[in-house]
Design an enzyme around this catalytic site. Structure first.
Site, short mmCIF file in Angstrom:
data_model
loop_
_atom_site.label_atom_id
_atom_site.label_comp_id
_atom_site.label_asym_id
_atom_site.label_seq_id
_atom_site.Cartn_x
_atom_site.Cartn_y
_atom_site.Cartn_z
N LYS A 179 0.85 -1.19 0.00
CA LYS A 179 0.00 0.00 0.00
C LYS A 179 0.89 1.24 0.00
CE LYS A 179 -3.65 2.35 2.53
NZ LYS A 179 -4.66 2.23 3.58
N LYS A 234 -2.10 -1.45 -3.97
CA LYS A 234 -2.96 -0.27 -3.86
C LYS A 234 -2.16 1.00 -3.96
CE LYS A 234 -5.98 1.73 -0.37
NZ LYS A 234 -6.50 1.57 0.96
N TYR A 299 -15.08 0.66 -6.71
CA TYR A 299 -16.38 1.30 -6.47
C TYR A 299 -17.30 1.08 -7.66
CZ TYR A 299 -13.61 3.26 -2.76
OH TYR A 299 -12.79 3.37 -1.68
#
Ligand code: PBG
Length: 315
Positions: A179, A234, A299
């Site tokens: 990340k 990510k 999303y």
């Protein structure tokens, strides 16, 4: 017949921002089309995405200010918002997988993922103790997959040990192993109300420098060695080189997080009429596949599910 990769609903993870109460859902201004949902609304949406063939959702609690304390104790409350949301979904749609975010940012007054010392430094080991309690509370509430997104060192091993000794031998860990300290998280921080609490601070002391690639391989290696079942890279599209390297190096289930800033960029251009939203999103998912992703947290999951379903009806 010669197509090498496919986009399918079973590769998708749908995130939800969850709020307290029974009021209306609350739109996220920097993420048009995304709403913060109440638990009741979450249950309805969970049924819909399950019917579309999406196997997993992830829950992000949007906590009230009174749940934010220096010790982040609300993170592991058995009746916390996240824990109640997990139980509600597992009760209503037991076959749908539920993943959680293991990190302290919704519970800390400063918006960081860990506990802070007097000098403002995020302290690793004390944070890991709280993360272990949080992870156990999620497992007890019925979570199928835990997603440590905090980037503290050694947390995967300690969470794994705690899960095993508490009998949660089937709870999976999808570690946010690589990340990055990215500026693409801005709209997410708006959505969970962390932008104001962070007040311009950054997470460079625990997230990876975007300039580095070898470091990501070290982070992934240690999380796997500590017992992670799956790993996450990510952000997503700007980091596909990391996905490809990770898949070739470790050959484990590899996921990418198509993050809030990536969503916002596509959405804004689509709303301006500058790109075709559906085609750009599907092409993006194909790019994740081509890079070696087994799955994508996005999303757009629900929309992709709808688009694929209507395509199937046509053919
Ligand atoms: C925090 C967390 C973040 C995201 C997921 N979990 C933000 C951060 O690290 O500051 C970002 C996701 C997104 O941008 O969509 N634990």
């Amino acid at each position: 017949m010669v197509r090498e990769n496919q986009v399918s609903t079973d590769m998708l993870i749908q995130p939800y921002f969850v709020i307290e109460g029974d009021g209306p859902n609350v739109p996220v201004p920097s993420m048009p089309g995304v709403e913060r949902v109440t638990i009741n609304s979450l249950i309805k949406q969970a049924k819909t995405v399950h019917d579309l063939g999406i196997p997993l959702i992830v829950i992000f609690p949007v906590t009230d200010d009174d749940a934010k304390t220096d010790d982040c104790a609300a993170a592991y409350s058995p009746d916390g918002l996240a824990q109640r949301a997990i139980r509600a979904v597992k009760e209503a749609v037991p076959e749908l997988g539920v993943m959680t975010d293991v990190a302290l940012d919704p519970y800390s007054p400063h918006g960081h993922d860990g506990l802070m010392d007097e000098k403002g430094y995020i302290v690793n080991d004390a944070t890991v103790e709280v993360l272990v309690k949080q992870a156990l509370s999620h497992a007890r509430a019925g979570a199928d997959v835990l997603g440590p997104s905090d980037m503290m060192d050694g947390r995967v091993g300690q969470i794994r040990t705690a899960l095993e000794s508490a009998g949660f031998v089937n709870t999976r860990i999808l570690s946010y192993a690589a990340k990055y300290a990215s500026s693409f998280y801005g709209p997410f921080r708006d959505a969970v109300g962390a932008s104001a609490t962070l007040a311009g601070a950054n997470k460079y002391s625990y997230q990876i420098d975007p300039a580095n690639s070898d470091e990501a391989m070290h982070e992934i290696a240690s999380d796997l060695q500590e017992g992670a079942d799956m790993i996450m890279v990510k952000p997503g599209l700007p980091y596909l080189d990391i996905v490809r390297r990770a898949k070739e190096t470790f050959a484990v289930p590899t996921f990418a997080y198509h993050v809030s800033g990536e969503y916002a960029m596509i959405k804004a251009a689509a709303q301006a009429g500058w790109i075709n939203e559906e085609q750009v999103v599907i092409e993006s998912m194909m790019a994740f596949r081509r890079a070696g992703c087994d799955g994508v947290l996005t999303y757009y999951a629900h929309d992709i599910g709808r688009w694929l379903a209507s395509e199937n009806k046509l053919s």
